[in-house]
Each structure stands twice: as structure tokens, then as C-alpha cells.
Design a protein around this motif. Structure first.
Motif, PDB file in Angstrom:
ATOM      1  N   GLY A  43       3.569  19.837  52.136  1.00 35.90           N
ATOM      2  CA  GLY A  43       3.222  21.155  52.676  1.00 35.90           C
ATOM      3  C   GLY A  43       2.443  21.039  53.974  1.00 35.90           C
ATOM      4  O   GLY A  43       2.667  21.792  54.922  1.00 35.90           O
ATOM      5  N   VAL A  44       1.539  20.076  54.020  1.00 35.64           N
ATOM      6  CA  VAL A  44       0.755  19.834  55.225  1.00 35.64           C
ATOM      7  C   VAL A  44       1.669  19.377  56.363  1.00 35.64           C
ATOM      8  O   VAL A  44       1.568  19.852  57.491  1.00 35.64           O
ATOM      9  CB  VAL A  44      -0.341  18.781  54.953  1.00 35.64           C
ATOM     10  CG1 VAL A  44      -1.106  18.433  56.208  1.00 35.64           C
ATOM     11  CG2 VAL A  44      -1.292  19.262  53.867  1.00 35.64           C
ATOM     12  N   THR A  80      -0.602  12.840  37.109  1.00 37.88           N
ATOM     13  CA  THR A  80      -0.391  13.449  38.418  1.00 37.88           C
ATOM     14  C   THR A  80       1.090  13.655  38.698  1.00 37.88           C
ATOM     15  O   THR A  80       1.884  12.721  38.574  1.00 37.88           O
ATOM     16  CB  THR A  80      -1.009  12.567  39.524  1.00 37.88           C
ATOM     17  OG1 THR A  80      -2.414  12.452  39.282  1.00 37.88           O
ATOM     18  CG2 THR A  80      -0.778  13.158  40.902  1.00 37.88           C
ATOM     19  N   VAL A  81       1.435  14.859  39.082  1.00 37.47           N
ATOM     20  CA  VAL A  81       2.766  15.169  39.589  1.00 37.47           C
ATOM     21  C   VAL A  81       2.779  14.704  41.044  1.00 37.47           C
ATOM     22  O   VAL A  81       1.894  15.068  41.819  1.00 37.47           O
ATOM     23  CB  VAL A  81       3.064  16.685  39.522  1.00 37.47           C
ATOM     24  CG1 VAL A  81       4.387  17.003  40.197  1.00 37.47           C
ATOM     25  CG2 VAL A  81       3.033  17.178  38.087  1.00 37.47           C
ATOM     26  N   THR A  82       3.768  13.910  41.405  1.00 36.70           N
ATOM     27  CA  THR A  82       3.840  13.369  42.761  1.00 36.70           C
ATOM     28  C   THR A  82       5.075  13.899  43.482  1.00 36.70           C
ATOM     29  O   THR A  82       6.179  13.864  42.939  1.00 36.70           O
ATOM     30  CB  THR A  82       3.895  11.826  42.714  1.00 36.70           C
ATOM     31  OG1 THR A  82       2.743  11.365  42.003  1.00 36.70           O
ATOM     32  CG2 THR A  82       3.901  11.227  44.104  1.00 36.70           C
ATOM     33  N   CYS A  83       4.859  14.378  44.691  1.00 40.80           N
ATOM     34  CA  CYS A  83       5.968  14.848  45.534  1.00 40.80           C
ATOM     35  C   CYS A  83       6.605  13.620  46.177  1.00 40.80           C
ATOM     36  O   CYS A  83       5.968  12.910  46.948  1.00 40.80           O
ATOM     37  CB  CYS A  83       5.445  15.797  46.607  1.00 40.80           C
ATOM     38  SG  CYS A  83       6.734  16.401  47.711  1.00 40.80           S
ATOM     39  N   GLU A  84       7.874  13.381  45.833  1.00 39.47           N
ATOM     40  CA  GLU A  84       8.573  12.220  46.366  1.00 39.47           C
ATOM     41  C   GLU A  84       9.740  12.652  47.245  1.00 39.47           C
ATOM     42  O   GLU A  84      10.389  13.664  46.971  1.00 39.47           O
ATOM     43  CB  GLU A  84       9.071  11.344  45.217  1.00 39.47           C
ATOM     44  CG  GLU A  84       7.934  10.762  44.393  1.00 39.47           C
ATOM     45  CD  GLU A  84       8.423   9.920  43.226  1.00 39.47           C
ATOM     46  OE1 GLU A  84       9.596  10.051  42.826  1.00 39.47           O
ATOM     47  OE2 GLU A  84       7.608   9.136  42.727  1.00 39.47           O
ATOM     48  N   TYR A  85       9.992  11.869  48.258  1.00 39.29           N
ATOM     49  CA  TYR A  85      11.149  12.061  49.149  1.00 39.29           C
ATOM     50  C   TYR A  85      11.190  13.463  49.759  1.00 39.29           C
ATOM     51  O   TYR A  85      12.250  14.063  49.884  1.00 39.29           O
ATOM     52  CB  TYR A  85      12.458  11.759  48.400  1.00 39.29           C
ATOM     53  CG  TYR A  85      12.434  10.457  47.669  1.00 39.29           C
ATOM     54  CD1 TYR A  85      12.377   9.248  48.366  1.00 39.29           C
ATOM     55  CD2 TYR A  85      12.425  10.420  46.285  1.00 39.29           C
ATOM     56  CE1 TYR A  85      12.327   8.042  47.688  1.00 39.29           C
ATOM     57  CE2 TYR A  85      12.382   9.213  45.596  1.00 39.29           C
ATOM     58  CZ  TYR A  85      12.338   8.029  46.315  1.00 39.29           C
ATOM     59  OH  TYR A  85      12.295   6.842  45.636  1.00 39.29           O
ATOM     60  N   GLU A  86      10.013  13.987  50.098  1.00 35.11           N
ATOM     61  CA  GLU A  86       9.886  15.292  50.758  1.00 35.11           C
ATOM     62  C   GLU A  86      10.392  16.453  49.902  1.00 35.11           C
ATOM     63  O   GLU A  86      10.659  17.528  50.408  1.00 35.11           O
ATOM     64  CB  GLU A  86      10.588  15.281  52.116  1.00 35.11           C
ATOM     65  CG  GLU A  86      10.034  14.216  53.055  1.00 35.11           C
ATOM     66  CD  GLU A  86      10.773  14.141  54.379  1.00 35.11           C
ATOM     67  OE1 GLU A  86      11.855  14.756  54.515  1.00 35.11           O
ATOM     68  OE2 GLU A  86      10.253  13.461  55.268  1.00 35.11           O
ATOM     69  N   ASN A  87      10.522  16.248  48.602  1.00 38.43           N
ATOM     70  CA  ASN A  87      11.066  17.268  47.714  1.00 38.43           C
ATOM     71  C   ASN A  87       9.934  18.093  47.096  1.00 38.43           C
ATOM     72  O   ASN A  87       9.654  18.016  45.899  1.00 38.43           O
ATOM     73  CB  ASN A  87      11.939  16.627  46.636  1.00 38.43           C
ATOM     74  CG  ASN A  87      12.823  17.639  45.965  1.00 38.43           C
ATOM     75  OD1 ASN A  87      12.611  18.851  46.079  1.00 38.43           O
ATOM     76  ND2 ASN A  87      13.817  17.169  45.253  1.00 38.43           N
ATOM     77  N   LEU A  88       9.296  18.910  47.934  1.00 38.45           N
ATOM     78  CA  LEU A  88       8.169  19.732  47.518  1.00 38.45           C
ATOM     79  C   LEU A  88       8.555  20.727  46.429  1.00 38.45           C
ATOM     80  O   LEU A  88       7.813  20.919  45.468  1.00 38.45           O
ATOM     81  CB  LEU A  88       7.591  20.483  48.728  1.00 38.45           C
ATOM     82  CG  LEU A  88       6.439  21.438  48.451  1.00 38.45           C
ATOM     83  CD1 LEU A  88       5.265  20.707  47.808  1.00 38.45           C
ATOM     84  CD2 LEU A  88       6.004  22.117  49.739  1.00 38.45           C
ATOM     85  N   GLU A  94       7.904  20.871  38.711  1.00 33.64           N
ATOM     86  CA  GLU A  94       7.315  19.993  37.699  1.00 33.64           C
ATOM     87  C   GLU A  94       5.869  20.398  37.397  1.00 33.64           C
ATOM     88  O   GLU A  94       5.448  20.411  36.239  1.00 33.64           O
ATOM     89  CB  GLU A  94       7.370  18.537  38.156  1.00 33.64           C
ATOM     90  CG  GLU A  94       6.935  17.565  37.080  1.00 33.64           C
ATOM     91  CD  GLU A  94       7.058  16.111  37.501  1.00 33.64           C
ATOM     92  OE1 GLU A  94       6.391  15.278  36.854  1.00 33.64           O
ATOM     93  OE2 GLU A  94       7.785  15.791  38.451  1.00 33.64           O
ATOM     94  N   LEU A  95       5.113  20.763  38.431  1.00 32.37           N
ATOM     95  CA  LEU A  95       3.747  21.228  38.224  1.00 32.37           C
ATOM     96  C   LEU A  95       3.745  22.499  37.376  1.00 32.37           C
ATOM     97  O   LEU A  95       2.954  22.626  36.439  1.00 32.37           O
ATOM     98  CB  LEU A  95       3.047  21.478  39.559  1.00 32.37           C
ATOM     99  CG  LEU A  95       1.644  22.074  39.469  1.00 32.37           C
ATOM    100  CD1 LEU A  95       0.710  21.163  38.673  1.00 32.37           C
ATOM    101  CD2 LEU A  95       1.095  22.345  40.866  1.00 32.37           C
ATOM    102  N   ALA A  96       4.646  23.427  37.691  1.00 30.04           N
ATOM    103  CA  ALA A  96       4.738  24.668  36.921  1.00 30.04           C
ATOM    104  C   ALA A  96       5.016  24.382  35.450  1.00 30.04           C
ATOM    105  O   ALA A  96       4.411  25.002  34.560  1.00 30.04           O
ATOM    106  CB  ALA A  96       5.826  25.571  37.509  1.00 30.04           C
ATOM    107  N   GLU A  97       5.897  23.443  35.184  1.00 31.21           N
ATOM    108  CA  GLU A  97       6.209  23.075  33.799  1.00 31.21           C
ATOM    109  C   GLU A  97       4.987  22.496  33.095  1.00 31.21           C
ATOM    110  O   GLU A  97       4.732  22.808  31.926  1.00 31.21           O
ATOM    111  CB  GLU A  97       7.368  22.076  33.761  1.00 31.21           C
ATOM    112  CG  GLU A  97       8.693  22.678  34.176  1.00 31.21           C
ATOM    113  CD  GLU A  97       9.783  21.644  34.411  1.00 31.21           C
ATOM    114  OE1 GLU A  97       9.516  20.419  34.265  1.00 31.21           O
ATOM    115  OE2 GLU A  97      10.905  22.048  34.759  1.00 31.21           O
TER     116      GLU A  97
END
Length: 132
Positions: A43-44, A80-88, A94-97
Motif C-alpha cells: 500500500g505504501v 502474521t499475514v504477509t503480502c507476497e508478490y505485490e498481491n495486496l 487472508e487478514l479478513a478471514e
């Protein structure tokens, strides 16, 4: 979900009067609160800001670890949910789940993150929970 953080910190003595967050983390089967990290700089980056928010979940955990316990509380760290490969968008889903699952299991989720993108995933998890 990433579960690599090691809860450790100061030890001033045995007994309840000396307990700190790291002493009680993940020590009960029926916790009251659930920590969920969200590690993302995407996002940043998209807003042309300064990266570094992805480091926030573990930086926050490090600071929490030594806080003293003043009243009985039970905590579980779900990782921790991690954002990988720019797939925000996938990371926010996943965070919502994780937020919705926590609420469904009677836990009060606390999302640890550094960027504003934690808000969308957190809200969606709450929304899924109230819609069920």
C-alpha cells in the motif's frame, strides 16, 4: 500465516507480580485476545510512500513482550499475514478471514501492522462476522 516470532523478554522473578506479556503469550487454550500481524509495504509503494511498514508486526511484538501484566489477561498470537508478490488484495482477504475466524471463535482480534492497508482487511473481517 507466518509464525516465526519468538516471544521473549526480561524476567524479574517468578510469580504473578513479575509477569510480562511474553510470559503469558500462547499459554492458554481459551484466550481472550488474538494478535494478528499484517506485514505489507504494498500500500505504501502504491502511494509512493516510504516502505518499512512490513516490519511493524514484529517491531510491535518486540515492544509488547516486556510490558508488565497488571490484571489477568489471556493472549494468543496467531502469526502474521504477509503480502507476497505485490498481491495486496489477496493478503487483505487472508487478514479478513483471520479476523472473522477469531471473532467466530470468541476472540477479540488485535491487528498489528504499520500501513493503512490493515484497515480494509480488518473491516472486511468484521463485516463477514456480522453478516454470518
Amino acid at each position: 500465516m507466518n509464525h516465526t516470532f519468538k516471544w521473549q523478554g526480561r524476567h524479574d522473578g517468578d510469580g504473578e507480580a513479575h509477569q510480562r506479556i511474553h510470559h503469558i503469550m500462547n499459554k492458554t487454550q481459551h484466550a481472550e485476545f488474538a494478535l494478528i500481524g499484517f506485514s505489507s509495504d504494498e500500500g505504501v509503494k502504491r502511494n509512493k510512500g516510504r516502505v518499512g511498514a512490513a516490519d511493524a508486526p514484529d517491531a510491535i511484538r518486540t515492544q509488547l513482550a516486556n510490558l508488565p501484566i497488571h490484571r489477568p489477561v489471556s493472549l494468543v498470537d496467531l502469526g502474521t499475514v504477509t503480502c507476497e508478490y505485490e498481491n495486496l488484495e489477496q493478503a487483505q482477504t487472508e487478514l479478513a478471514e483471520q479476523v472473522a475466524n477469531s471473532l467466530q471463535n470468541g476472540l477479540k482480534p488485535i491487528v498489528l501492522g504499520g500501513g493503512h492497508e490493515v484497515a480494509f482487511g480488518s473491516f472486511n473481517g468484521l463485516f463477514q462476522y456480522v453478516q454470518a
